[in-house]
Motif scaffolding. Structure first.
Motif, PDB file in Angstrom:
ATOM      1  N   PHE A  14      32.874  37.940 -34.607  1.00  0.00           N
ATOM      2  CA  PHE A  14      33.898  37.837 -33.681  1.00  0.00           C
ATOM      3  C   PHE A  14      34.414  39.156 -33.681  1.00  0.00           C
ATOM      4  N   GLN A  15      34.672  38.995 -32.297  1.00  0.00           N
ATOM      5  CA  GLN A  15      35.439  39.895 -31.129  1.00  0.00           C
ATOM      6  C   GLN A  15      36.674  39.041 -30.921  1.00  0.00           C
ATOM      7  N   ASP A  16      37.536  39.568 -30.208  1.00  0.00           N
ATOM      8  CA  ASP A  16      39.345  38.402 -29.736  1.00  0.00           C
ATOM      9  C   ASP A  16      38.457  38.412 -28.157  1.00  0.00           C
ATOM     10  N   ASP A  17      37.545  38.558 -27.736  1.00  0.00           N
ATOM     11  CA  ASP A  17      37.510  38.568 -26.424  1.00  0.00           C
ATOM     12  C   ASP A  17      36.379  36.843 -27.083  1.00  0.00           C
ATOM     13  N   HIS A  18      35.625  36.335 -27.709  1.00  0.00           N
ATOM     14  CA  HIS A  18      35.189  35.396 -28.588  1.00  0.00           C
ATOM     15  C   HIS A  18      36.786  33.815 -28.458  1.00  0.00           C
ATOM     16  N   LEU A  19      37.504  34.572 -28.067  1.00  0.00           N
ATOM     17  CA  LEU A  19      39.196  33.794 -28.814  1.00  0.00           C
ATOM     18  C   LEU A  19      38.456  32.287 -27.828  1.00  0.00           C
ATOM     19  N   HIS A  20      38.240  32.034 -26.546  1.00  0.00           N
ATOM     20  CA  HIS A  20      38.183  30.845 -26.023  1.00  0.00           C
ATOM     21  C   HIS A  20      37.274  30.744 -26.666  1.00  0.00           C
ATOM     22  N   GLY A  21      36.524  30.544 -26.777  1.00  0.00           N
ATOM     23  CA  GLY A  21      34.661  29.860 -26.829  1.00  0.00           C
ATOM     24  C   GLY A  21      35.301  29.645 -27.951  1.00  0.00           C
ATOM     25  N   GLN A  46      42.817  32.655 -33.177  1.00  0.00           N
ATOM     26  CA  GLN A  46      43.242  34.596 -33.459  1.00  0.00           C
ATOM     27  C   GLN A  46      43.093  35.024 -34.526  1.00  0.00           C
ATOM     28  N   ALA A  47      43.929  34.408 -35.719  1.00  0.00           N
ATOM     29  CA  ALA A  47      43.696  34.501 -36.574  1.00  0.00           C
ATOM     30  C   ALA A  47      43.248  34.635 -37.613  1.00  0.00           C
ATOM     31  N   ALA A  48      42.223  33.951 -37.330  1.00  0.00           N
ATOM     32  CA  ALA A  48      41.112  33.931 -37.917  1.00  0.00           C
ATOM     33  C   ALA A  48      39.924  35.083 -37.255  1.00  0.00           C
ATOM     34  N   ILE A  49      39.504  35.743 -35.861  1.00  0.00           N
ATOM     35  CA  ILE A  49      39.121  36.499 -36.323  1.00  0.00           C
ATOM     36  C   ILE A  49      39.800  37.656 -36.229  1.00  0.00           C
ATOM     37  N   ASP A  50      41.010  37.681 -36.500  1.00  0.00           N
ATOM     38  CA  ASP A  50      41.670  39.072 -37.232  1.00  0.00           C
ATOM     39  C   ASP A  50      41.083  39.614 -38.505  1.00  0.00           C
ATOM     40  N   ARG A  51      41.100  38.643 -38.803  1.00  0.00           N
ATOM     41  CA  ARG A  51      40.803  37.699 -40.700  1.00  0.00           C
ATOM     42  C   ARG A  51      39.294  38.545 -40.262  1.00  0.00           C
ATOM     43  N   VAL A  52      38.632  37.410 -39.647  1.00  0.00           N
ATOM     44  CA  VAL A  52      37.176  38.428 -39.604  1.00  0.00           C
ATOM     45  C   VAL A  52      37.135  40.189 -39.718  1.00  0.00           C
ATOM     46  N   LEU A  54      38.683  42.476 -39.926  1.00  0.00           N
ATOM     47  CA  LEU A  54      39.078  43.162 -40.721  1.00  0.00           C
ATOM     48  C   LEU A  54      37.928  43.091 -42.169  1.00  0.00           C
ATOM     49  N   ARG A  55      37.637  41.820 -42.350  1.00  0.00           N
ATOM     50  CA  ARG A  55      36.848  41.560 -43.556  1.00  0.00           C
ATOM     51  C   ARG A  55      35.132  42.731 -42.925  1.00  0.00           C
ATOM     52  N   TRP A  56      34.590  42.498 -41.795  1.00  0.00           N
ATOM     53  CA  TRP A  56      33.615  43.065 -40.944  1.00  0.00           C
ATOM     54  C   TRP A  56      33.957  44.948 -41.257  1.00  0.00           C
ATOM     55  N   GLN A  57      35.035  45.378 -41.403  1.00  0.00           N
ATOM     56  CA  GLN A  57      35.353  46.657 -42.158  1.00  0.00           C
ATOM     57  C   GLN A  57      35.362  46.655 -43.463  1.00  0.00           C
ATOM     58  N   GLN A  58      35.945  46.035 -43.566  1.00  0.00           N
ATOM     59  CA  GLN A  58      36.290  46.330 -45.341  1.00  0.00           C
ATOM     60  C   GLN A  58      34.632  45.910 -46.150  1.00  0.00           C
ATOM     61  N   TRP A  59      33.889  45.011 -45.847  1.00  0.00           N
ATOM     62  CA  TRP A  59      32.054  44.387 -46.099  1.00  0.00           C
ATOM     63  C   TRP A  59      31.309  45.079 -45.589  1.00  0.00           C
ATOM     64  N   GLY A  60      31.533  44.774 -44.083  1.00  0.00           N
ATOM     65  CA  GLY A  60      30.079  44.961 -43.176  1.00  0.00           C
ATOM     66  C   GLY A  60      29.523  44.432 -42.958  1.00  0.00           C
ATOM     67  N   TYR A  61      30.222  43.110 -43.602  1.00  0.00           N
ATOM     68  CA  TYR A  61      29.543  41.246 -43.232  1.00  0.00           C
ATOM     69  C   TYR A  61      30.403  40.610 -43.520  1.00  0.00           C
ATOM     70  N   SER A  62      30.762  39.825 -42.412  1.00  0.00           N
ATOM     71  CA  SER A  62      31.284  37.845 -42.520  1.00  0.00           C
ATOM     72  C   SER A  62      30.838  37.326 -41.203  1.00  0.00           C
ATOM     73  N   TRP A  63      31.745  37.170 -40.801  1.00  0.00           N
ATOM     74  CA  TRP A  63      31.185  35.966 -39.104  1.00  0.00           C
ATOM     75  C   TRP A  63      30.860  36.064 -37.516  1.00  0.00           C
TER      76      TRP A  63
END
Length: 189
Positions: A14-21, A46-52, A54-63
């Motif tokens: 997930f990235q910010d530019d995925h928001l609308h899709g 957008q809140a979900a993208i932000d959470r995800v 962070l999880r990629w940074q913390q865990w190395g996997y997510s959405w």
């Protein structure tokens, strides 16, 4: 952050530019029917993208967002995530697709690739998947992945169907063999 390829899909964290899709998919009431039943607001996406992120940074996997390779369109999303954020195991696998892409085998294709990532890169001992009792299409993807029915258990205050798949069962699974056959040359490079 790990990007994955399948013959038809490019899985991108997930990235910010995925928001609308993502929001277009998550605001479709049919897509959300078994995922809370409500359209998701742009702010919630957008809140979900932000959470995800962070999880990629913390865990190395997510959405991941699923981009169709032939069109470049965002057509779905899927995850390897912690079923319980406080515990490292079990890991959950999940997916959703835009309604106009249902019934084309894309969820199964993405699920095989995400499972291969979870077992081969993350070395998880098992995966679980959860769906609403009436979500037969998602349960079929779980079965095609080689997952076994575990039973009905609570999930976010509702009874849900649980499936699981051990690393040993994955190693012998026809879905793993198919995932290995689907290795995309660009991913190897």
């Amino acid at each position: 952050m790990t990007q994955l390829l399948t013959p038809r899909l490019h899985l991108v964290p997930f990235q910010d530019d995925h928001l609308h899709g993502l929001n277009a998919m998550n605001s479709d009431l049919e897509v959300m029917r078994y995922l809370g039943g409500e359209a998701e607001s742009l702010a919630n996406t957008q809140a979900a993208i932000d959470r995800v992120k962070l999880r990629w940074q913390q865990w190395g996997y997510s959405w991941w967002s699923f981009f169709e390779r032939s069109t470049g369109e965002l057509v779905g999303a899927g995850c390897i995530q912690r079923l319980n954020p406080e515990q490292t195991e079990p890991l959950e696998i999940g997916w959703r697709l835009r309604r106009d892409r249902w019934g084309q085998g894309l969820a199964s294709e993405a699920a095989r690739r995400m499972a291969r990532f979870a077992f081969d890169q993350l070395m998880t001992p098992a995966l679980v998947a959860v769906c609403a009792k009436d979500n037969l299409d998602s349960a079929q993807v779980m079965q095609r992945l080689g997952m076994r029915y575990r039973g009905i258990e609570p999930w976010h205050g509702e009874d849900a169907v649980y499936y699981d798949l051990s690393a040993e069962d994955w190693a012998r699974s026809p879905a793993r063999a198919k995932a290995m056959d689907e290795v995309v040359p660009e991913e190897i490079a």
